[in-house]
Design an enzyme around this catalytic site. Structure first.
Site, mmCIF file in Angstrom:
data_model
loop_
_atom_site.group_PDB
_atom_site.id
_atom_site.type_symbol
_atom_site.label_atom_id
_atom_site.label_comp_id
_atom_site.label_asym_id
_atom_site.label_seq_id
_atom_site.Cartn_x
_atom_site.Cartn_y
_atom_site.Cartn_z
ATOM 1 N N LYS A 71 0.949 -1.239 0.033
ATOM 2 C CA LYS A 71 -0.017 -0.071 0.097
ATOM 3 C C LYS A 71 0.755 1.184 -0.047
ATOM 4 C CE LYS A 71 -3.944 1.849 2.445
ATOM 5 N NZ LYS A 71 -5.051 1.591 3.483
ATOM 6 N N SER A 146 -9.934 1.579 1.929
ATOM 7 C CA SER A 146 -9.082 2.171 1.458
ATOM 8 C C SER A 146 -7.709 1.277 0.512
ATOM 9 C CB SER A 146 -8.448 3.500 2.052
ATOM 10 O OG SER A 146 -7.598 2.891 3.248
ATOM 11 N N SER A 170 -10.120 -0.910 6.114
ATOM 12 C CA SER A 170 -9.437 -0.597 4.675
ATOM 13 C C SER A 170 -8.837 -1.982 4.441
ATOM 14 C CB SER A 170 -8.497 0.360 4.941
ATOM 15 O OG SER A 170 -9.153 1.529 4.694
HETATM 16 N N1 GLN Z 1 -13.290 3.749 5.197
HETATM 17 C C1 GLN Z 1 -12.819 4.285 6.728
HETATM 18 C C2 GLN Z 1 -12.390 5.601 6.534
HETATM 19 O O1 GLN Z 1 -12.518 6.375 5.430
HETATM 20 C C3 GLN Z 1 -11.504 3.371 6.878
HETATM 21 C C4 GLN Z 1 -10.251 3.944 6.257
HETATM 22 C C5 GLN Z 1 -9.161 2.927 6.757
HETATM 23 O O2 GLN Z 1 -9.442 1.897 7.246
HETATM 24 N N2 GLN Z 1 -7.794 3.305 6.267
HETATM 25 O O3 GLN Z 1 -11.838 6.342 7.442
#
Ligand code: GLN
Length: 456
Positions: A71, A146, A170
């Protein structure tokens, strides 16, 4: 299967270099469409040849020649650590994050940096400054986020394994949408040194892989205490892969009626319930109702915490040391969080939002403590709805935030949780989430493995 591939490489039937060469070919052919990989490691072949030499010297590490996508918010030496933002588009990692160092030490080859929502803010992969990622398992739909590129790269066969990071879902959300496995380790299980984090009190780096064995293997490599991250614990890291062979019988599986209420698409809940019943009958286990009465507050609790911690962690992106000033270069969702976090942090609001969220976080934590006195693991849906079509224009952030209703609670409570596929609805993959008490990753992975073999 990762296990077979590893054996082949170790036996010399497949060289690490050929393994990497194959993936580079797939990336070249498929990535222009899928957009999972932002930057390929130019030295991947050279690194693989190095691994081949060490295999010949009988020094094959645990990952011996497997290709790992990373990532783009995890620092890897000389790779672009852009966080999928224009803010850092020309920023190259000056050191290896703890997890990267461990992967390289075990013979893993970094194949490239994976696309993601900008600074990990999102659930769909659409907020990347470098374009959305397609879902290889359901073309035309979001792969989830994400860690969108990490999951899509695994699903598209561009790597053996991938690293994601999970603050509120994510890793698990894209694993579910792409029909693969992924784990969010317990808080403190994996070093965050070298991670450009979204929220320091919630986030963990973890694996994504096509099967549970792959996730167990990567966990074995990245878990453990680090001198560089004071939040990690001195807790033994067992051989997760070896314990996958143990059967998971006589378990108490918790399922909550509260999950059904939170599921916008009831077919997802039904699927998970059917998988749980099949698991129980095939493994001589029982399903019990677990009461998680504050779980519906998870989203409202999570966002004030994330906004404030994100605001604080982005203050270093002021345009002097790292890239551009974030407020000048970022997209809408990142800006929303920075401005929101700034507002919540203002002295006159002290205690009204952040501290209240901390108090509710405690209640959710206690909910889990009580549930785990009754059951060994909890099983739930991963997302309350199926992935939308790319460019579906979700303009209301609350709808985007709702994707994480089932995944955020594990981050708030610091427990471990993983995802494994449980079939398809309308041809789209649907995952199932297993949650286990903090530091019980061995049990978590074993149960995930058993679910992998459950047919519904
Ligand atoms: N979708 C969640 C957010 O927007 C989780 C993001 C993540 O786990 N990095 O914060």
């Amino acid at each position: 299967m990762i296990k077979d591939k590893l054996l082949k490489i170790k036996k010399g039937e497949l060289s690490a270099a050929d393994n990497v060469r194959n993936f580079l070919r797939v990336i070249k052919a498929e990535n222009p469409e899928i957009n999972a990989i932002l930057n390929v490691n130019e030295n991947a072949l050279r690194d693989a040849e190095e691994v081949d030499r060490s295999i010949k010297r009988k020094k094959a590490g645990k990952l011996a020649g497997l290709a790992v996508a990373v990532k783009a918010n995890i620092s890897a030496l000389d790779m672009q650590v852009s966080c999928a933002s224009q803010t850092l588009e020309n920023y190259y990692g000056t050191f290896d994050a703890d997890v990267i160092r461990r992967i390289k030490a075990e013979g893993g080859v970094i194949i490239g940096m994976a696309n993601m929502d900008e600074f990990a803010c999102g659930s769909s992969g659409e907020s990347s400054a470098f374009g959305a990622t397609d879902n290889p398992a359901a073309p035309g739909r979001i792969p989830g986020g994400s860690s969108s590129g990490s999951a899509a790269a695994v699903a598209a066969g561009m790597c053996d394994l991938a690293l994601g990071a999970d603050t509120g879902g994510s890793i698990r959300n894209p694993a579910s949408h792409c029909g693969i496995a992924g784990v969010k380790p317990s808080y403190g299980r994996v070093s965050r040194f070298g991670l450009v984090d979204l929220s320091m009190s919630l986030e963990q780096i973890g694996p994504l892989s096509s099967d549970v064995f792959g996730s167990a293997l990567l966990m074995e490599v990245i878990c453990g205490r680090s001198n560089y991250d004071a939040t990690t614990f001195e807790h033994p890291v067992p051989s997760y892969t070896a314990s996958l062979a143990k059967r998971s019988t006589n378990l108490k599986i918790g399922l909550s009626s509260d999950f059904e209420k939170l599921c916008a698409d009831k077919r997802i809940y039904e699927k998970v319930k059917a998988a749980a019943s099949a698991f129980a009958s095939q493994n001589n286990s029982k399903i019990l109702n677990a009461n998680l009465k504050y779980i519906h507050l998870a989203i409202q609790t999570y966002y004030p915490l994330v906004y404030v911690e994100f605001f604080s962690s982005t203050r270093k992106f002021d345009g002097r040391k790292y890239g551009k000033k974030i407020e000048d270069a970022c997209g809408e969702e990142v800006l929303r969080r920075i401005l929101g976090g700034k507002e919540i942090s203002r002295a006159e609001h002290a205690g009204k939002y952040y501290r209240k969220a901390l108090a509710v976080r405690k209640l959710i934590e206690r909910d889990f403590d009580a549930a785990f006195k009754k059951v060994d693991v909890l099983v739930s849906p991963v997302t309350p709805m199926l992935p939308h079509k790319i460019g579906g224009h979700i303009s209301d952030p609350k709808i985007m935030y709702a994707y994480d209703a089932f995944t955020i609670p594990a981050n708030l409570a610091g427990i471990c949780a993983g995802v494994v596929g449980c079939g398809r609805i309308d041809g789209i993959p649907v995952g199932l989430q297993v949650m286990a008490p903090a530091f019980k990753e061995e049990l978590l992975l074993r149960v995930m493995k058993a679910f992998e073999g459950t047919n519904v």
